[in-house]
Design an enzyme around this catalytic site. Structure first.
Site, short mmCIF file in Angstrom:
data_model
loop_
_atom_site.label_atom_id
_atom_site.label_comp_id
_atom_site.label_asym_id
_atom_site.label_seq_id
_atom_site.Cartn_x
_atom_site.Cartn_y
_atom_site.Cartn_z
N TYR A 212 -0.80 8.63 -2.31
CA TYR A 212 -0.74 8.49 -3.76
C TYR A 212 -1.98 9.11 -4.42
CZ TYR A 212 2.95 4.81 -3.94
OH TYR A 212 4.12 4.09 -3.89
N GLY A 213 -3.04 9.30 -3.61
CA GLY A 213 -4.38 9.62 -4.12
C GLY A 213 -4.47 10.78 -5.09
N ASP B 182 0.86 -1.19 0.00
CA ASP B 182 0.00 0.00 0.00
C ASP B 182 0.89 1.23 0.00
OD1 ASP B 182 -2.51 1.43 0.14
OD2 ASP B 182 -2.02 1.93 2.20
N SER B 183 0.31 2.37 -0.38
CA SER B 183 1.06 3.62 -0.32
C SER B 183 1.44 3.93 1.13
CB SER B 183 0.20 4.75 -0.87
OG SER B 183 -1.00 4.83 -0.12
N CYS C 37 -11.19 2.48 -0.82
CA CYS C 37 -9.87 2.91 -0.40
C CYS C 37 -9.58 2.11 0.85
CB CYS C 37 -9.86 4.41 -0.07
SG CYS C 37 -8.30 4.95 0.68
N THR C 38 -8.40 1.50 0.90
CA THR C 38 -8.12 0.58 2.00
C THR C 38 -7.88 1.29 3.33
OG1 THR C 38 -5.82 0.49 1.24
CG2 THR C 38 -7.29 -1.25 0.49
N HIS C 39 -7.81 2.60 3.30
CA HIS C 39 -7.73 3.36 4.56
C HIS C 39 -9.09 3.51 5.24
CE1 HIS C 39 -3.79 4.63 3.15
NE2 HIS C 39 -3.58 5.31 4.25
N GLU D 166 -4.17 9.19 8.13
CA GLU D 166 -2.72 9.01 8.28
C GLU D 166 -2.18 9.85 9.44
OE1 GLU D 166 0.02 7.71 5.86
OE2 GLU D 166 -1.49 6.27 5.24
N CYS E 91 -4.09 -1.47 -2.45
CA CYS E 91 -4.25 -0.02 -2.57
C CYS E 91 -5.06 0.22 -3.83
CB CYS E 91 -2.86 0.61 -2.69
SG CYS E 91 -2.88 2.38 -3.05
N ASN E 92 -6.20 0.87 -3.67
CA ASN E 92 -7.06 1.11 -4.83
C ASN E 92 -6.41 2.06 -5.83
OD1 ASN E 92 -10.00 -0.05 -4.37
ND2 ASN E 92 -9.12 0.49 -2.41
N THR E 93 -5.70 3.06 -5.30
CA THR E 93 -5.10 4.04 -6.20
C THR E 93 -4.06 3.36 -7.09
OG1 THR E 93 -5.42 5.61 -4.39
CG2 THR E 93 -4.08 6.34 -6.25
N1 DGL Z 1 -5.04 3.21 0.60
C1 DGL Z 1 -4.99 3.77 -0.72
C2 DGL Z 1 -6.16 3.29 -1.54
O1 DGL Z 1 -6.73 2.25 -1.29
C3 DGL Z 1 -4.91 5.25 -0.88
C4 DGL Z 1 -4.08 6.08 -0.04
C5 DGL Z 1 -3.35 7.18 -0.75
O2 DGL Z 1 -3.95 8.16 -1.21
O3 DGL Z 1 -2.15 7.02 -0.80
O4 DGL Z 1 -6.53 3.97 -2.48
#
Ligand code: DGL
Length: 273
Positions: free
Chosen positions: A41-42, A9-10, A191-193, A157, A72-74
């Site tokens: 990363y978003g 993940d990011s 988004c995994t967050h 975060e 990580c979805n992004t």
């Molecule tokens: N956890 C990441 C996701 O699932 C995104 C976090 C980021 O923006 O870096 O998209």
């Protein structure tokens, strides 16, 4: 030679996925990498997300991993296809990289009665159009409504989500999404967050709307993948170990990762350059 399954993940969000994977596959060994030095990363471009993700994938390969999950979805939205189609054939044709979007879109139809699904994600995931495109392949009659929530990851975060400021941004984006159609009955956390926001989301989402997190879905899909790919399964180390790496400070990672992992984490530094 056998290697751990890589989970990327990011930052910290992928830990919510790894947690569910470990529940289903406790005998396997895992290597987690958070690219905290370059997160989030978003809001980054396709090229940048691809470049960062590929560097991290190569790091996993150098650690002996044959299978890497982009939790990580992004990264799944902006880098996975290029890595699978262009990079892997050149750098590691026998290795595999999987994402979180496909397993989620495969099953999303089983959650909705109204055929109207609301999606919250980073700006990158939403603007990539990956979810509407993929969902249309499996469920052409489902209507997808999206809302980018650029503040949610930074709030999480920085552990600043569980307070009135966090409440404001959660409500703000939920309202924008739900105003798009009154019949949305499924809210996908793309988004995994976002599972960290589950209590606030429950508080501000009408009770009839199902909130769907990806961890369990991705874990089930990995179990199925390993059954269907015995050659890959044989290359996976089964010593029940989990190693955590971050591209940034291990002290910060250990402190913050606990919020996502639920237990103490002892990370090591990964030098990605
Ligand atoms: N956890 C990441 C996701 O699932 C995104 C976090 C980021 O923006 O870096 O998209």
């Amino acid at each position: 030679m056998k290697g751990s399954i890589g989970v990327f993940d990011s930052g910290y969000g992928g830990l919510t996925v790894l947690k569910e994977i470990v529940k289903k596959l406790p005998a396997y060994s895992f290597l987690y990498l958070g690219d905290n030095a370059r997160a989030p990363y978003g809001s980054r471009s396709f090229d940048t997300v691809h470049q960062y993700t590929l560097q991290c994938v190569e790091w996993f390969f150098n650690q002996g991993c044959s299978l890497v999950i982009l939790a990580c979805n992004t990264a799944s939205a902006k880098a996975l296809r290029t890595i699978q189609q262009k990079d892997l054939p050149l750098i590691a044709p026998s290795k595999r990289v999987l994402g979180v979007i496909r397993p989620t879109t495969e099953v999303i139809g089983s959650y909705t009665q109204t055929n109207k699904v609301g999606i919250v994600g980073t700006s990158g995931t939403v603007s990539s159009g990956s979810y509407p495109i993929e969902i249309a392949k499996f469920y052409p009659t489902i209507k997808v409504f999206q809302e980018a929530c650029p503040m949610w990851v930074p709030l999480i975060e920085n552990n600043e989500y569980n307070n009135p400021g966090g409440d404001y941004f959660v409500q703000h984006h939920l309202k924008n999404l739900l105003n798009q159609d009154a019949d949305i009955d499924t809210l996908l956390l793309a988004c995994t967050h976002y599972p960290l926001l589950i209590e606030q989301l429950k508080k501000f989402t009408p009770a009839h709307i199902k909130i769907v997190s990806q961890g369990d879905i991705v874990a089930k899909s990995l179990v199925d993948y390993l059954k269907r790919h015995p050659t890959m399964e044989e290359q996976c180390l089964k010593e029940g170990t989990i190693d955590f790496y971050t591209t940034d400070s291990t002290i910060d990672f250990n402190n913050k990762a606990t919020i996502f992992w639920g237990d103490k984490v002892h990370s090591k530094h990964a030098d990605i350059s």
